[in-house]
Scaffold this motif. Structure first.
Motif, short mmCIF file in Angstrom:
data_model
loop_
_atom_site.label_atom_id
_atom_site.label_comp_id
_atom_site.label_asym_id
_atom_site.label_seq_id
_atom_site.Cartn_x
_atom_site.Cartn_y
_atom_site.Cartn_z
N ASN A 58 54.75 -2.98 29.00
CA ASN A 58 53.30 -3.22 29.01
C ASN A 58 52.88 -4.17 27.90
N PHE A 59 53.54 -4.07 26.76
CA PHE A 59 53.30 -5.00 25.65
C PHE A 59 53.61 -6.43 26.09
N GLU A 60 54.78 -6.62 26.67
CA GLU A 60 55.19 -7.97 27.08
C GLU A 60 54.41 -8.46 28.30
N LYS A 61 53.87 -7.53 29.07
CA LYS A 61 53.02 -7.91 30.19
C LYS A 61 51.80 -8.68 29.70
N THR A 62 51.26 -8.25 28.55
CA THR A 62 50.11 -8.96 27.99
C THR A 62 50.48 -10.38 27.59
N ARG A 63 51.67 -10.56 27.07
CA ARG A 63 52.10 -11.91 26.70
C ARG A 63 52.13 -12.82 27.94
N THR A 64 52.67 -12.28 29.02
CA THR A 64 52.73 -13.05 30.27
C THR A 64 51.33 -13.32 30.81
N LEU A 65 50.47 -12.30 30.77
CA LEU A 65 49.09 -12.47 31.22
C LEU A 65 48.38 -13.56 30.43
N LEU A 66 48.55 -13.54 29.10
CA LEU A 66 47.88 -14.52 28.26
C LEU A 66 48.44 -15.92 28.49
N LYS A 67 49.76 -16.00 28.66
CA LYS A 67 50.38 -17.30 28.97
C LYS A 67 49.76 -17.90 30.22
N GLU A 68 49.64 -17.09 31.26
CA GLU A 68 49.07 -17.57 32.51
C GLU A 68 47.56 -17.82 32.38
N PHE A 69 46.90 -17.00 31.58
CA PHE A 69 45.45 -17.09 31.41
C PHE A 69 45.04 -18.42 30.80
N ILE A 70 45.84 -18.93 29.86
CA ILE A 70 45.50 -20.19 29.19
C ILE A 70 46.38 -21.34 29.68
N ASN A 71 47.20 -21.07 30.67
CA ASN A 71 48.11 -22.06 31.25
C ASN A 71 49.04 -22.67 30.19
N ALA A 72 49.65 -21.80 29.40
CA ALA A 72 50.74 -22.24 28.52
C ALA A 72 51.99 -22.42 29.38
N SER A 73 52.99 -23.08 28.83
CA SER A 73 54.19 -23.37 29.61
C SER A 73 55.15 -22.18 29.65
N LYS A 74 55.29 -21.47 28.53
CA LYS A 74 56.29 -20.41 28.43
C LYS A 74 55.75 -19.24 27.62
N ASN A 75 56.29 -18.06 27.87
CA ASN A 75 55.93 -16.88 27.07
C ASN A 75 56.22 -17.09 25.60
N GLU A 76 57.29 -17.85 25.30
CA GLU A 76 57.68 -18.09 23.91
C GLU A 76 56.60 -18.78 23.10
N GLU A 77 55.65 -19.41 23.78
CA GLU A 77 54.57 -20.13 23.09
C GLU A 77 53.43 -19.22 22.67
N ILE A 78 53.49 -17.95 23.08
CA ILE A 78 52.44 -16.98 22.76
C ILE A 78 52.94 -16.04 21.66
N ILE A 79 52.33 -16.11 20.49
CA ILE A 79 52.71 -15.28 19.35
C ILE A 79 51.54 -14.38 18.99
N PHE A 80 51.76 -13.07 18.97
CA PHE A 80 50.68 -12.14 18.66
C PHE A 80 50.42 -12.08 17.16
N THR A 81 49.15 -11.96 16.81
CA THR A 81 48.70 -11.85 15.41
C THR A 81 47.61 -10.78 15.35
N LYS A 82 47.00 -10.62 14.18
CA LYS A 82 45.87 -9.71 14.04
C LYS A 82 44.58 -10.32 14.57
N GLY A 83 44.54 -11.64 14.70
CA GLY A 83 43.34 -12.31 15.15
C GLY A 83 43.36 -13.77 14.75
N VAL A 84 42.25 -14.45 14.96
CA VAL A 84 42.18 -15.88 14.68
C VAL A 84 42.38 -16.17 13.19
N THR A 85 41.84 -15.34 12.32
CA THR A 85 42.01 -15.57 10.88
C THR A 85 43.48 -15.59 10.50
#
Length: 394
Positions: A58-85
């Motif tokens: 379920n954790f990794e599902k969010t990475r895939t969802l976000l990748k598709e949501f912003i049309n990134a190329s790969k899951n590897e391009e999505i890095i989770f943080t605490k927020g924009v700051t």
């Protein structure tokens, strides 16, 4: 019509107009976090028993969802943080510190100003600021002149101003920056709540994302990193979950994104963020923008009927936030009175003191809407504002 999906509005009589600070959460987001804690609370990417596997999936599902949501190329391009700051600080300290010059705009949040000061950058000494005109428009001529004088710079700009709702043309900014071999990072804290973003179309190099301003949980965010930079960037922090092998002499790190996600993440929050993205996909940005643009224009029309109101930009190329003041009155006084009338909005400098000083004000009254706000919210705000002004003898 969307308020029924958000428990806050069933439990509060407050007219909530502070969405630029944080948005309310739909029931599905809340439920997903409760379900994690009550039914399969386990750590991710470590153990291999059933509940741990479910948490990881379920954790990794969010990475895939976000990748598709912003049309990134790969899951590897999505890095989770605490927020924009944290996202901005991560890139500032792990990559952008090596650039001679950083270029920002006049409308930046403190989160995109202070990290550069921490690198001992000052105006004209490693830090350049693009001017804006009287309507707060981005000055592209000035930007290009800075780029000519400082090629191969690091450009870090907001997409939508949290203080004024001004939308910057990120695609145009990126095209011009890349012409001078500059790298571009975007503060997208306000973006996903209002607009569909496409990394392939924008061609940005880094894009910082907030969950809690996108109807998801607090303490969660992400940074999109274009694949070409993933091997150049040093981890912001290291430890558990980032390593492949460790001895007392050396450590080898995993590939992206895991080498950038040290320690136990906000698992419930990230799962909840995934549910927020799913919810937005169901609603659809076409519907969101139809409703929000309508309410935003109605808000502007009704505010303009109040005497002695002062605006700082028009609503062309703006969304979400509307900032204003009243002649001869202190914005804090208005905020205090509105709170007594169950109107929730923000007064102050909105973590954007430099532009406030440029406008020669200490702060503004800011109304910030989301797609669940409606005409009734605006009407109650206007009624409360008129009462407050009468109390203050405006």
């Amino acid at each position: 019509m969307f308020k029924k999906d958000f428990p806050y509005f069933n439990n509060s009589k407050t007219v909530y107009l502070d969405n630029a600070a944080t948005t309310q959460k739909p029931q599905c987001v809340i439920d997903s976090q409760i379900e994690y804690y009550e039914k399969y609370c386990s750590n991710t990417h470590r153990s291999n028993f059933g509940h741990a596997n479910k948490a990881t999936i379920n954790f990794e599902k969010t990475r895939t969802l976000l990748k598709e949501f912003i049309n990134a190329s790969k899951n590897e391009e999505i890095i989770f943080t605490k927020g924009v700051t944290e996202s901005i600080n991560f890139i500032a300290n792990s990559y952008a510190k090596n650039f001679k010059t950083v270029i920002i705009s006049s409308l930046e949040h403190h989160s995109n100003i202070v990290p550069w000061h921490m690198q001992k950058r000052t105006l004209g000494n490693g830090l350049e600021v693009v001017r804006c005109n009287n309507n707060l428009d981005f000055d592209f001529e000035h930007f290009e002149q800075i780029l000519k004088n400082n090629p191969k710079s690091f450009v870090s700009v907001t997409h939508i101003s949290n203080a004024f709702g001004k939308i910057y043309d990120i695609k145009k900014i990126t095209e011009l920056a890349h012409k001078y071999d500059a790298v571009v990072m975007v503060d997208g804290a306000q973006s996903l709540a209002h607009l569909k973003v496409d990394m392939q179309d924008l061609d940005v190099d880094f894009f910082a994302i907030s969950a809690h301003k996108t109807f998801g949980p607090t303490g969660v965010g992400a940074i999109y990193v274009k694949e070409k930079y993933l091997k150049e960037i040093e981890p912001y922090q290291t430890g558990g979950a980032t390593i492949d092998e460790v001895t007392f002499n050396t450590s080898t790190l995993l590939d992206s994104p895991y080498k950038f996600e040290a320690g136990t993440q906000n698992i419930a929050g990230i799962i909840g963020f995934g549910k927020a993205l799913e919810y937005l996909n169901i609603i659809g940005y076409e519907n969101i923008q139809i409703v929000e643009n309508d309410v935003y224009r109605y808000l502007d029309e009704e505010l303009r009927k109040i005497p002695k109101i002062i605006f700082y930009n028009d609503i062309n190329d703006s969304i979400g936030s509307r900032s204003f003041n009243f002649e001869g009155l202190v914005h804090d006084d208005i905020g205090i009175l509105l709170d007594k009338m169950n109107i929730a909005l923000r007064v102050g400098h909105h973590c954007a003191q430099p532009i406030m000083k440029q406008l020669n004000v200490k702060g503004t009254i800011r109304v910030s809407i989301a797609f669940y706000n409606d005409y009734n919210d605006v009407s109650e705000l206007i009624t409360a504002l008129r009462k407050a002004l009468q109390m203050l003898d405006a």
